[in-house]
Design a protein around this motif. Structure first.
Motif, mmCIF file in Angstrom:
data_model
loop_
_atom_site.group_PDB
_atom_site.id
_atom_site.type_symbol
_atom_site.label_atom_id
_atom_site.label_comp_id
_atom_site.label_asym_id
_atom_site.label_seq_id
_atom_site.Cartn_x
_atom_site.Cartn_y
_atom_site.Cartn_z
ATOM 1 N N GLY A 1 0.790 -1.226 0.000
ATOM 2 C CA GLY A 1 0.000 0.000 0.000
ATOM 3 C C GLY A 1 0.817 1.267 0.000
ATOM 4 N N THR A 2 2.138 1.135 -0.277
ATOM 5 C CA THR A 2 2.972 2.346 -0.357
ATOM 6 C C THR A 2 3.556 2.547 -1.753
ATOM 7 O OG1 THR A 2 4.991 1.185 0.281
ATOM 8 C CG2 THR A 2 3.690 2.152 2.072
ATOM 9 N N SER B 1 -10.062 6.625 6.213
ATOM 10 C CA SER B 1 -9.082 6.504 7.294
ATOM 11 C C SER B 1 -7.775 5.978 6.718
ATOM 12 C CB SER B 1 -9.621 5.503 8.327
ATOM 13 O OG SER B 1 -8.579 4.933 9.069
ATOM 14 N N PRO B 2 -6.639 6.325 7.346
ATOM 15 C CA PRO B 2 -5.360 5.742 6.911
ATOM 16 C C PRO B 2 -5.256 4.252 7.237
ATOM 17 C CG PRO B 2 -5.028 7.427 8.627
ATOM 18 C CD PRO B 2 -6.501 7.319 8.420
ATOM 19 N N ASP B 3 -6.203 3.732 8.029
ATOM 20 C CA ASP B 3 -6.110 2.327 8.474
ATOM 21 C C ASP B 3 -6.736 1.342 7.500
ATOM 22 O OD1 ASP B 3 -4.967 3.321 10.732
ATOM 23 O OD2 ASP B 3 -6.834 3.307 11.893
ATOM 24 N N ASN C 1 -8.052 0.401 3.171
ATOM 25 C CA ASN C 1 -7.698 0.558 1.750
ATOM 26 C C ASN C 1 -8.442 1.789 1.216
ATOM 27 O OD1 ASN C 1 -7.917 -1.784 -1.094
ATOM 28 N ND2 ASN C 1 -6.728 0.054 -0.813
ATOM 29 N N ARG C 2 -7.721 2.906 1.073
ATOM 30 C CA ARG C 2 -8.393 4.164 0.757
ATOM 31 C C ARG C 2 -8.451 4.446 -0.746
ATOM 32 N NH1 ARG C 2 -7.341 9.476 0.040
ATOM 33 N NH2 ARG C 2 -9.126 10.781 0.570
ATOM 34 N N ASP D 1 -10.394 7.094 -5.007
ATOM 35 C CA ASP D 1 -10.480 6.863 -3.553
ATOM 36 C C ASP D 1 -11.920 6.500 -3.203
ATOM 37 O OD1 ASP D 1 -11.935 9.295 -2.190
ATOM 38 O OD2 ASP D 1 -10.689 10.103 -3.795
ATOM 39 N N ARG E 1 -3.171 -5.228 9.637
ATOM 40 C CA ARG E 1 -2.771 -4.081 8.820
ATOM 41 C C ARG E 1 -3.399 -4.223 7.427
ATOM 42 N NH1 ARG E 1 3.344 -3.939 8.511
ATOM 43 N NH2 ARG E 1 3.047 -1.911 7.541
ATOM 44 N N TYR F 1 -2.956 0.704 2.267
ATOM 45 C CA TYR F 1 -3.677 1.975 2.131
ATOM 46 C C TYR F 1 -3.932 2.358 0.670
ATOM 47 C CZ TYR F 1 -4.260 7.077 2.425
ATOM 48 O OH TYR F 1 -4.718 8.362 2.294
ATOM 49 N N ASP F 2 -2.891 2.284 -0.129
ATOM 50 C CA ASP F 2 -2.980 2.741 -1.531
ATOM 51 C C ASP F 2 -2.591 1.563 -2.429
ATOM 52 O OD1 ASP F 2 -2.477 3.670 -4.073
ATOM 53 O OD2 ASP F 2 -1.095 5.256 -3.462
#
Ligand SMILES: NC(=O)c1ccc[n+]([C@@H]2O[C@H](COP(=O)([O-])OP(=O)(O)OC[C@H]3O[C@@H](n4cnc5c(N)ncnc54)[C@H](OP(=O)(O)O)[C@@H]3O)[C@@H](O)[C@H]2O)c1
Length: 281
Positions: free
Chosen positions: A95-96, A176-178, A180-181, A216, A246, A249-250
């Motif tokens: 996710g980075t 949220s950052p927590d 999958n945005r 998003d 975990r 995220y992205d």
């Protein structure tokens, strides 16, 4: 061509069967008829392997069952001697590194991503095809009444919003950052069409069978409200419940190379929403 679809009673598998039946001879054994953790499937021209033990909370609690339900099940598909297309996921990434290309090394951060990445290796080492899909929207063709709920991924997000607002209920889309945005969603039947092209053209290696547009989750929900002519006032944005694991995220996927190899123009989000509205009628 004779194609066996595993997980045919599931969300993705039922859409694969729906589309592939128009194109070729399809076998769709149920889990009861073919338990992939213990049985090697019959040799056919190709297996599209969509079955998984879909119990994200159980994967750490019962690790042997999880390994069997992902990696051993995939090995049994390969052992049949058929060409294998593994349906995989954007959650093989942490996710980075979005937008991740097909050749980006995976680095999963949760049990599901790890088991899918391990399954990918089994198929790639047998010269098969890995078809990563993401943010899958659509209709469950085997169980249309399956409740559609928001989760930490993107799957079913549009249907969940539409179900609530159509019934006059408010819907809180999580931000949220927590979780999958941001991702690169696809309509289940469009992913199936890309997988069919890979079968037909005998394309192997890693493919990103997704749409052309990253989005998003809040924007996707708003665009769905507009596309379906629903009441935007009923759409709220809020925090998700605490997550046990975990979540990447992205998970944007770059599918440029896949589009080139399959010689297609990938659908954007407007096309996804139109296709979903059409599939839902
Ligand atoms: N949904 C998404 O948004 C999404 C996103 C990315 C990738 N994917 C991938 O898409 C694939 C399908 O996911 P899904 O959402 O469609 O899951 P699903 O609806 O839970 O379907 C899973 C299917 O696998 C079958 N199954 C489970 N264990 C089996 C076994 N040991 N032997 C044979 N069949 C077995 C299930 O049958 P029973 O129900 O009868 O047990 C069911 O038909 C997975 O590989 C997943 O990683 C999905």
């Amino acid at each position: 061509m004779r194609v066996l679809v595993t997980g045919a009673s599931g969300f993705v598998g039922s859409n694969l069967v729906h589309l592939l039946r128009e194109r070729c001879d399809v076998l769709a054994p149920s889990h009861a008829e073919l338990d992939l953790t213990t049985t090697v499937p019959p040799k056919v021209d190709a297996i599209v392997h969509a079955a998984i033990w879909n119990a994200l909370d159980g994967l750490l609690a019962n690790r042997r069952k999880a390994w069997a339900g992902y990696v051993e099940a995939t090995r049994n598909c390969v052992r049949s001697g058929a060409r294998v297309v593994l349906v995989s996921t954007d959650w093989v990434f942490d996710g980075t590194q979005g937008p991740a290309r097909e050749d980006e090394p995976p680095n999963p951060i949760n049990a599901y991503g790890f088991l899918k990445a391990a399954s990918e290796l089994v198929v790639l080492e047998a010269d098969g095809t890995v078809a990563r899909i993401a943010g899958v929207q659509g209709v469950h063709r085997a169980k249309p009444e399956t409740p559609r709920a928001q989760d930490a991924g993107f799957g079913y997000l549009v249907a969940s919003v539409v179900d609530a607002l159509s019934a006059g209920r408010p819907f809180t889309v999580w931000d949220s950052p927590d979780i999958n945005r941001i991702a690169t969603p696809v309509l289940a039947t469009d992913a199936a069409e890309l997988i069919w092209r890979a079968l037909e053209r005998r394309v192997t290696g890693i493919l990103h069978c997704v749409g052309s547009e990253h989005v998003d989750r809040v924007s996707l929900a708003r665009r769905a409200v507009e596309a379906y002519g629903l009441d935007m006032e009923l759409l709220e944005v809020g925090a998700p419940p605490p997550q046990r694991e975990r979540i990447p995220y992205d998970t944007r996927l770059d599918a440029t190379e896949t589009a080139r190899r399959l010689d297609v123009e990938l659908p954007d989000v407007n096309r996804l929403l139109e296709g979903l509205a059409w599939a839902s009628t």
